[in-house]
Design a protein around this motif. Structure first.
Motif, PDB file in Angstrom:
ATOM      1  N   SER A   3      39.338  48.587  28.948  1.00  0.00           N
ATOM      2  CA  SER A   3      39.646  47.229  29.398  1.00  0.00           C
ATOM      3  C   SER A   3      38.397  46.540  29.950  1.00  0.00           C
ATOM      4  O   SER A   3      38.233  45.331  29.802  1.00  0.00           O
ATOM      5  CB  SER A   3      40.764  47.247  30.441  1.00  0.00           C
ATOM      6  N   GLN A   7      36.938  43.088  28.557  1.00  0.00           N
ATOM      7  CA  GLN A   7      36.655  41.949  29.419  1.00  0.00           C
ATOM      8  C   GLN A   7      35.225  41.455  29.199  1.00  0.00           C
ATOM      9  O   GLN A   7      34.981  40.257  29.119  1.00  0.00           O
ATOM     10  CB  GLN A   7      36.874  42.341  30.879  1.00  0.00           C
ATOM     11  N   PRO A  49      48.226  47.427  32.871  1.00  0.00           N
ATOM     12  CA  PRO A  49      49.290  46.727  32.149  1.00  0.00           C
ATOM     13  C   PRO A  49      48.807  45.409  31.534  1.00  0.00           C
ATOM     14  O   PRO A  49      49.206  45.058  30.442  1.00  0.00           O
ATOM     15  CB  PRO A  49      50.365  46.472  33.212  1.00  0.00           C
ATOM     16  N   ASP A  50      47.937  44.709  32.245  1.00  0.00           N
ATOM     17  CA  ASP A  50      47.328  43.488  31.728  1.00  0.00           C
ATOM     18  C   ASP A  50      45.824  43.742  31.651  1.00  0.00           C
ATOM     19  O   ASP A  50      45.141  43.739  32.670  1.00  0.00           O
ATOM     20  CB  ASP A  50      47.623  42.298  32.651  1.00  0.00           C
ATOM     21  N   ASP A  52      43.412  42.018  31.025  1.00  0.00           N
ATOM     22  CA  ASP A  52      42.576  40.949  31.578  1.00  0.00           C
ATOM     23  C   ASP A  52      42.593  40.921  33.105  1.00  0.00           C
ATOM     24  O   ASP A  52      41.903  40.110  33.715  1.00  0.00           O
ATOM     25  CB  ASP A  52      43.032  39.586  31.037  1.00  0.00           C
ATOM     26  N   ASP A  53      43.413  41.773  33.712  1.00  0.00           N
ATOM     27  CA  ASP A  53      43.538  41.786  35.173  1.00  0.00           C
ATOM     28  C   ASP A  53      43.121  43.153  35.701  1.00  0.00           C
ATOM     29  O   ASP A  53      43.927  44.073  35.771  1.00  0.00           O
ATOM     30  CB  ASP A  53      44.982  41.473  35.569  1.00  0.00           C
ATOM     31  N   ASN A  56      44.722  44.638  39.323  1.00  0.00           N
ATOM     32  CA  ASN A  56      46.063  45.222  39.451  1.00  0.00           C
ATOM     33  C   ASN A  56      46.238  46.254  38.343  1.00  0.00           C
ATOM     34  O   ASN A  56      46.213  45.916  37.167  1.00  0.00           O
ATOM     35  CB  ASN A  56      47.137  44.139  39.347  1.00  0.00           C
TER      36      ASN A  56
END
Length: 180
Positions: A3, A7, A49-50, A52-53, A56
């Motif tokens: 991730s 990003q 889970p996201d 882009d985040d 969290n």
């Protein structure tokens, strides 16, 4: 592709296309650095889970030794914009029988409270969580009944941990099944 790499790729694509670049906060930069430097054992893994985040995410711990061996424990991490000056908020998503984790999932770990320092990183928090499963600490409890049980009779505590991990009842409280 991790991730973090996604990003970075997205940021590069935005810059090339002349699209408006989203401002990256200091907390995001530090979290990105901490996540890139994680050195977790096979008994621990993160999930975003996201993608882009990065502020969290989830952590799964599967102890391979000790009283909690055979369980799968899930935690959520929520990092606010004051990170690393404030620790991440960490919660266990399951109801488990543990002296340092209450029935609502709050975690009692000194580096998540009074002993937090900005030099500590996410890896230190994750290793600290894993240590709670290897060495539960009855002298700094959130679940006072479990702590008392551990202090008085370790064998009774072990039986109650096993019962709770199977989704059973301990002292009229039903726990979530966490056995793999």
């Amino acid at each position: 592709m991790t991730s973090t790499q996604k990003q970075q790729q997205q940021a590069a694509n935005n810059a090339e296309g002349g699209a408006k670049k989203k401002k990256v906060t200091a907390a995001q930069l530090r979290a990105q650095k901490d996540i890139a430097e994680l050195s977790l054992p096979p008994t621990m893994r993160t999930h975003f889970p996201d993608p882009d985040d990065i502020l969290n995410f989830e952590l799964k711990i599967e102890p391979d030794e000790g009283i909690y061996k055979g369980g799968l424990f899930k935690f959520t991490f929520s990092i606010n914009n004051n990170f690393p000056h404030e620790p991440p908020k960490v919660r266990c998503t399951q109801k488990i029988y543990h002296p340092n984790i209450d029935l609502d999932g709050n975690v009692c770990l000194n580096i998540l409270r009074e002993d937090w320092k900005p030099v500590l990183n996410l890896n230190a928090v994750m290793v600290g969580l894993q240590f709670l499963f290897l060495e539960p600490n009855p002298s700094d409890p959130l679940n006072k009944e479990a702590a008392e049980d551990l202090r008085l009779t370790k064998e009774s505590f072990k039986r109650n941990v096993r019962q709770s991990m199977q989704g059973g009842f301990v002292k009229s409280v039903q726990f979530d099944r966490v056995l793999k």
